[in-house]
Design a protein around this motif. Structure first.
Motif, mmCIF file in Angstrom:
data_model
loop_
_atom_site.group_PDB
_atom_site.id
_atom_site.type_symbol
_atom_site.label_atom_id
_atom_site.label_comp_id
_atom_site.label_asym_id
_atom_site.label_seq_id
_atom_site.Cartn_x
_atom_site.Cartn_y
_atom_site.Cartn_z
ATOM 1 N N ARG A 169 0.808 -1.221 0.000
ATOM 2 C CA ARG A 169 0.000 0.000 0.000
ATOM 3 C C ARG A 169 0.837 1.265 0.000
ATOM 4 O O ARG A 169 0.287 2.368 0.058
ATOM 5 N N GLY A 170 2.148 1.121 -0.026
ATOM 6 C CA GLY A 170 3.009 2.303 -0.042
ATOM 7 C C GLY A 170 2.919 3.131 1.220
ATOM 8 O O GLY A 170 3.082 4.352 1.185
ATOM 9 N N LEU A 171 2.662 2.484 2.350
ATOM 10 C CA LEU A 171 2.496 3.206 3.608
ATOM 11 C C LEU A 171 3.856 3.452 4.251
ATOM 12 O O LEU A 171 4.667 2.537 4.396
ATOM 13 N N GLU A 172 4.087 4.661 4.680
ATOM 14 C CA GLU A 172 5.380 5.084 5.226
ATOM 15 C C GLU A 172 5.460 4.767 6.716
ATOM 16 O O GLU A 172 5.421 5.648 7.569
ATOM 17 N N PHE A 173 5.564 3.489 7.018
ATOM 18 C CA PHE A 173 5.715 3.062 8.405
ATOM 19 C C PHE A 173 6.535 1.788 8.410
ATOM 20 O O PHE A 173 6.269 0.861 7.637
ATOM 21 N N TRP A 174 7.520 1.746 9.327
ATOM 22 C CA TRP A 174 8.432 0.610 9.378
ATOM 23 C C TRP A 174 8.675 0.179 10.824
ATOM 24 O O TRP A 174 8.824 1.014 11.716
ATOM 25 N N ILE A 175 8.712 -1.107 11.032
ATOM 26 C CA ILE A 175 9.241 -1.674 12.277
ATOM 27 C C ILE A 175 10.525 -2.379 11.860
ATOM 28 O O ILE A 175 10.516 -3.519 11.411
ATOM 29 N N GLY A 176 11.603 -1.638 11.938
ATOM 30 C CA GLY A 176 12.877 -2.031 11.347
ATOM 31 C C GLY A 176 13.125 -1.135 10.149
ATOM 32 O O GLY A 176 12.811 -1.488 9.014
ATOM 33 N N LEU A 177 13.664 0.062 10.378
ATOM 34 C CA LEU A 177 13.810 1.062 9.320
ATOM 35 C C LEU A 177 14.837 0.604 8.284
ATOM 36 O O LEU A 177 15.984 0.329 8.630
ATOM 37 N N PRO A 178 14.465 0.534 7.002
ATOM 38 C CA PRO A 178 15.436 0.185 5.965
ATOM 39 C C PRO A 178 16.514 1.258 5.845
ATOM 40 O O PRO A 178 16.255 2.451 6.051
ATOM 41 N N ALA A 179 17.706 0.836 5.482
ATOM 42 C CA ALA A 179 18.820 1.776 5.374
ATOM 43 C C ALA A 179 18.520 2.906 4.394
ATOM 44 O O ALA A 179 18.936 4.051 4.598
ATOM 45 N N PHE B 20 19.040 1.614 16.641
ATOM 46 C CA PHE B 20 17.729 1.567 17.287
ATOM 47 C C PHE B 20 16.626 1.658 16.240
ATOM 48 O O PHE B 20 15.663 0.901 16.250
ATOM 49 N N ARG B 21 16.752 2.588 15.325
ATOM 50 C CA ARG B 21 15.734 2.751 14.294
ATOM 51 C C ARG B 21 15.613 1.517 13.411
ATOM 52 O O ARG B 21 14.532 1.193 12.920
ATOM 53 N N ALA B 22 16.727 0.838 13.199
ATOM 54 C CA ALA B 22 16.719 -0.360 12.359
ATOM 55 C C ALA B 22 16.241 -1.594 13.099
ATOM 56 O O ALA B 22 15.938 -2.616 12.469
ATOM 57 N N ALA B 23 16.171 -1.512 14.419
ATOM 58 C CA ALA B 23 15.792 -2.672 15.223
ATOM 59 C C ALA B 23 14.303 -2.968 15.081
ATOM 60 O O ALA B 23 13.483 -2.057 14.975
#
Length: 388
Positions: free
Chosen positions: A192-202, A260-263
């Motif tokens: 859906r192209g939603l801008e939310f991540w649990i584990g931020l991609p680099a 932390f953001r990538a976790a």
């Protein structure tokens, strides 16, 4: 303060409240988005991208994302409920049926629904994890599996502020073979192209602002609904369950650190835009692509079903939880009794209200001392209610 974005006719009160958040309630950089019946009716942002940016800092843009702390929990809850909807996860089964190592320390009778509703009785750890252990993907699950229960699972509830990350992550991994963040991206947010991540991609790190603590503005209109004195006393006691639950990671991790953001910490490390946060909840109700919600009608009803209520052994106030969601209550006001969602300590809030067809997301880089009823989010919420 220059406000960017747009509001649909009839929702101008939300813009007015957003302006007031900066002028009166001390917001620094923030965004709010609202969907009604799958249509975006509010999409606003203002301030600097970084909390310490000030007038000379890089401005918040349409794509700026922030760490939303425990508002992550509401997005993470989509995963187990979709697994349940697909017949892959039985909420009435013991957690140990999927995760045999969890059957220790008095937790043998803990059910999946207990885990989701903060009744699994492991809100703290006898030996806190270091920040490195918290994000290594192994130590957290081992720690909560081996932890003794603090009460008989299912008999009471207490907010699993940090341990929820490892409880839910390991359960999803055992059921699907994939991490929760991967499953969410593949099945929910990515398509859906939603801008939310649990584990931020680099590749998304450049859009994320820096968060930080701020002194709260004066609270007007009785918005602070929690009995602060009781909570403050509990927090001041290092032996209290309140203090130990929030200190399951010691020292607290640097929320602005890339690791932390990538976790994949579904209790606290989700990163998203307000549009992405609201968009997840809009997708549950019925998105604009095909009109059909991710949640079937019975799953939407389940999301708003009370599983825990009354005295919270960690938050020291009466709270209400459904399966993964905080529900409307005096301690955590949402739009109506049928709303389900989750606040983030310090300000962020996301929720859905099936009856009104509303999905809401607010994110900020200015983390105040609020836990469940931040005055900025509540001001916006009242404006949404007045606009319906």
């Amino acid at each position: 303060m220059e406000i960017q974005g747009e509001v649909a006719a009839g929702f101008e009160a939300v813009r007015d409240a957003f302006v007031r958040n900066f002028e009166v309630l001390g917001d620094r950089g923030a965004a709010v988005a609202v969907y009604r019946d799958g249509r975006k009716v509010v999409d606003l942002w203002a301030g600097p991208k970084d909390v310490e940016g000030g007038g000379a800092g890089e401005p918040w843009t349409a794509g700026t994302a922030q760490v939303v702390r425990s508002a992550t929990k509401g997005v993470a809850a989509v995963v187990p409920l979709l697994l349940h909807q697909r017949g892959l996860l039985d909420l009435d089964a013991p957690v140990g049926a999927y995760w045999p190592e969890f059957k220790a320390g008095g937790k043998e009778r803990a059910l999946v629904r207990d885990l989701l509703a903060h009744r699994a009785a492991v809100p703290a750890l006898d030996v806190p994890l270091t920040p490195a252990q918290a994000v290594d993907g192994l130590s957290g699950a081992r720690a909560v599996a081996g932890q003794r229960a603090f009460w008989e699972p299912g008999s009471a509830h207490g907010y699993h502020a940090q341990t929820y990350s490892w409880l839910l992550s390991e359960l999803v991994l055992r059921v699907t073979g994939a991490s929760l963040g991967q499953w969410l991206a593949q099945e929910v947010t990515g398509p859906r192209g939603l801008e939310f991540w649990i584990g931020l991609p680099a590749g998304e790190t450049g859009r994320v602002g820096r968060v930080g603590p701020v002194e709260p503005a004066e609270m007007a209109g009785g918005l602070r609904t929690r009995p602060r004195r009781n909570v403050s006393e509990a927090w001041a006691d290092p032996s209290s369950l309140t203090r130990r639950a929030f200190a399951a990671i010691t020292p607290l991790p640097d929320e602005n650190a890339p690791e932390f953001r990538a976790a994949e910490l579904p209790a606290s490390a989700g990163v998203g835009t307000a549009r992405g946060l609201a968009g997840v909840y809009a997708a549950l109700l019925g998105d604009t692509q095909d009109g059909a919600g991710l949640f079937a009608p019975q799953t939407r009803r389940l999301a708003g079903t009370e599983l825990s209520s009354g005295p919270d052994r960690v938050l020291v106030v009466n709270t209400r939880f459904g399966p993964g969601y905080m529900l409307h209550s005096p301690a955590s006001p949402l739009l109506s009794a049928g709303s389900f969602g989750h606040p983030g300590r310090g300000g962020s809030l996301g929720f859905a209200d099936p009856e009104a067809g509303v999905a809401f997301g607010y994110v900020t880089n200015a983390h105040a001392k609020s836990v469940t009823a931040d005055p900025r989010a509540q001001s916006l919420l009242r404006a949404v209610r007045a606009s319906l």
